[in-house]
Write an enzyme that holds these catalytic residues in place. Structure first.
Site, mmCIF file in Angstrom:
data_model
loop_
_atom_site.group_PDB
_atom_site.id
_atom_site.type_symbol
_atom_site.label_atom_id
_atom_site.label_comp_id
_atom_site.label_asym_id
_atom_site.label_seq_id
_atom_site.Cartn_x
_atom_site.Cartn_y
_atom_site.Cartn_z
ATOM 1 N N GLY A 56 0.776 -1.237 0.000
ATOM 2 C CA GLY A 56 0.000 0.000 0.000
ATOM 3 C C GLY A 56 0.802 1.279 0.000
ATOM 4 N N GLU A 92 3.961 4.360 5.967
ATOM 5 C CA GLU A 92 2.749 3.535 5.935
ATOM 6 C C GLU A 92 1.706 4.234 5.074
ATOM 7 O OE1 GLU A 92 1.678 0.698 6.697
ATOM 8 O OE2 GLU A 92 2.355 -0.003 8.638
ATOM 9 N N ASP A 93 0.824 3.448 4.463
ATOM 10 C CA ASP A 93 -0.293 4.037 3.739
ATOM 11 C C ASP A 93 -1.354 4.532 4.713
ATOM 12 O OD1 ASP A 93 -1.025 1.446 4.463
ATOM 13 O OD2 ASP A 93 -1.801 0.906 2.498
ATOM 14 N N ASP A 121 -4.176 2.441 11.429
ATOM 15 C CA ASP A 121 -5.506 2.345 12.037
ATOM 16 C C ASP A 121 -5.405 1.713 13.424
ATOM 17 O OD1 ASP A 121 -5.080 -0.261 11.042
ATOM 18 O OD2 ASP A 121 -6.562 -0.054 9.476
ATOM 19 N N ASP A 147 -6.232 -0.437 -1.187
ATOM 20 C CA ASP A 147 -7.035 -1.254 -2.089
ATOM 21 C C ASP A 147 -8.205 -1.917 -1.376
ATOM 22 O OD1 ASP A 147 -6.131 -4.579 -1.942
ATOM 23 O OD2 ASP A 147 -5.105 -3.096 -0.712
#
Length: 174
Positions: free
Chosen positions: A42, A97-98, A101, A157
């Site tokens: 990602g 990092e994308d 969370d 994605d």
């Protein structure tokens, strides 16, 4: 960004924010030997865009992780499936990092990389979803803070689809 509206971050907004992050990171690492370590898959789009905006010398490297455990263990066990090629001992490391969370995967990566004794270890993420946080993790550079929504685009994605979209938007999880 209000949590009652679906996330939609346009291409110009993302590009402008990545440019600002590039300037900030370049200023902060003006004297170091920086290793930029992007988490596959990602963060690839973010890594390419961000590193093009850095004005300091850097080495770009990649690592990949997998989660094991299936539905019985929704957060699973994390392990590195592709490690860094660079020796990070005594070097400044910026982990890309994308999205951050829950913080579980990032916490594992930070512990693992810190054991290799880098001079410094910081995190830069395109998206931060603090409403999903389970583990408190340090995130020094944040592109956008978003509410707890499933998003795609700019490397993120849904079942390997939408990764190449040049905007970030909320979708229903598949």
């Amino acid at each position: 960004m209000p949590s009652d509206r679906p996330v939609h971050i346009t291409r110009p907004e993302v590009e402008a924010r990545i440019g600002a992050l590039g300037k900030e990171i370049s200023r902060d690492y003006a004297d170091g030997r920086l290793v930029v370590a992007a988490v596959l898959r990602g963060a690839v789009y973010f890594a390419v865009d961000l590193t093009r905006r850095l004005s300091v010398p850097f080495t770009l490297d990649f690592l990949a992780i997998s989660r094991f455990g299936g539905t019985a263990r929704p957060h699973g066990v994390v392990r590195i499936t592709k490690d860094l090629d660079e020796n990070i001992y005594g070097r400044d490391v910026l982990l890309l990092e994308d999205i951050v969370d829950t913080g579980l995967s990032l916490s594992y990566l930070l512990r693992t990389l810190a054991a290799r004794e880098p001079a410094s270890l910081k995190v830069c993420t395109l998206l931060d979803a603090p409403g999903r946080r389970i583990v408190d993790v340090p995130v020094e550079y944040v592109g956008f803070r978003i509410p707890d929504q499933f998003v795609v685009g700019w490397g993120l994605d849904a079942g390997q689809s939408h990764r190449g979209e040049m905007a970030i938007r909320a979708v229903q999880p598949e």
